[in-house]
Motif scaffolding. Structure first.
Motif, PDB file in Angstrom:
ATOM      1  N   TYR A  56      39.475 -45.961 -22.516  1.00  0.00           N
ATOM      2  CA  TYR A  56      40.304 -44.835 -22.086  1.00  0.00           C
ATOM      3  C   TYR A  56      41.758 -45.242 -21.933  1.00  0.00           C
TER       4      TYR A  56
ATOM      5  N   GLU B  53      46.527 -30.905 -22.984  1.00  0.00           N
ATOM      6  CA  GLU B  53      45.257 -31.575 -23.265  1.00  0.00           C
ATOM      7  C   GLU B  53      45.275 -33.014 -22.749  1.00  0.00           C
TER       8      GLU B  53
ATOM      9  N   ALA C 277      44.858 -32.892 -18.980  1.00  0.00           N
ATOM     10  CA  ALA C 277      43.467 -32.600 -18.629  1.00  0.00           C
ATOM     11  C   ALA C 277      42.580 -33.817 -18.844  1.00  0.00           C
ATOM     12  N   ASP C 278      42.766 -34.525 -19.959  1.00  0.00           N
ATOM     13  CA  ASP C 278      41.972 -35.738 -20.223  1.00  0.00           C
ATOM     14  C   ASP C 278      42.211 -36.786 -19.157  1.00  0.00           C
TER      15      ASP C 278
ATOM     16  N   LYS D 240      43.199 -36.264 -16.045  1.00  0.00           N
ATOM     17  CA  LYS D 240      42.590 -35.803 -14.793  1.00  0.00           C
ATOM     18  C   LYS D 240      41.078 -35.987 -14.811  1.00  0.00           C
ATOM     19  N   ASN D 241      40.441 -35.633 -15.945  1.00  0.00           N
ATOM     20  CA  ASN D 241      38.991 -35.769 -16.058  1.00  0.00           C
ATOM     21  C   ASN D 241      38.539 -37.219 -15.960  1.00  0.00           C
ATOM     22  N   ALA D 242      39.393 -38.135 -16.365  1.00  0.00           N
ATOM     23  CA  ALA D 242      39.061 -39.558 -16.301  1.00  0.00           C
ATOM     24  C   ALA D 242      39.387 -40.165 -14.944  1.00  0.00           C
TER      25      ALA D 242
ATOM     26  N   LYS E   4      43.630 -45.844 -11.748  1.00  0.00           N
ATOM     27  CA  LYS E   4      42.262 -45.330 -11.710  1.00  0.00           C
ATOM     28  C   LYS E   4      41.513 -46.088 -10.627  1.00  0.00           C
TER      29      LYS E   4
END
Length: 197
Positions: free
Chosen positions: A8, A88, A91-92, A94-96, A138
């Motif tokens: 990621y 996009e 969003a990616d 945030k989702n990770a 993260k």
């Protein structure tokens, strides 16, 4: 100990070129406010000085977007394709579970090319020279990778960046929208005006 770079974070390094443009920075120096030039026809015409000044205003609005927030879908200062790609990536991220921290200060903007005859309509390109303290975290760990080599962590401390920005106009030069942003790195940086700033 440096965190291990995941698949990621490699993708994140590529997205960083887009997202760090908006990280809460101050206004660019020397914003222009040229007026449009006159013409013998009833249609107004716009010169390069005016066009670049309007493009800088679009770039300033992008920098007003808060970290980790999308561009509002109704924003008139960015093209639909740019808004879609940017949002996009947000969003990616945030989702990770990745959070962006830091800021970008624009040191200079340099006009590069104005092409009224470009396919699809008049476009402009500019170099943005900036200093960034943006980092990505993260689970509390710094996962910021080098955009030019996602397998390596980004060194600590402020980073000098150069972006090549592209702008489009939906109304023959009256207003301008940011359409693309590419990070310039490596030997190519020395060929830009940012190298002497």
């Amino acid at each position: 100990m440096r965190p291990t770079l995941t698949r990621y974070t490699q993708a994140l390094a590529c997205a960083a070129a887009l997202l760090t443009l908006a990280a809460c920075g101050g206004d660019a120096d020397g914003e222009k406010t040229s007026a449009s030039s006159s013409s013998t026809s009833s249609e107004p015409t716009y010169d390069d000085d005016y066009a670049y000044a309007q493009a800088e205003k679009a770039q300033t609005k992008l920098r007003g977007i808060k970290p980790n927030e999308p561009i509002p879908k109704g924003a008139t200062w960015a093209t639909r394709s740019y808004i879609k790609a940017y949002n996009e990536d947000v969003a990616d991220q945030k989702n990770a579970g990745v959070v962006e921290r830091g800021s970008v200060t624009v040191d200079a903007m340099h006009p590069l090319d104005s092409n009224p005859e470009a396919p699809g309509g008049w476009d402009l390109t500019m170099y943005q020279c900036s200093t960034s303290t943006v980092r990505y975290f993260k689970d509390g760990e710094d996962v910021t990778a080098r955009p030019e080599d996602p397998n390596k962590p980004m060194p600590s401390g402020p980073q000098k960046n150069v972006h090549l920005l592209s702008f489009k106009t939906p109304d023959d030069g009256r207003t301008w929208q940011i359409d693309n942003a590419q990070l310039v790195y490596g030997a190519e940086v020395k060929e830009t005006p940012c190298a002497s700033d």
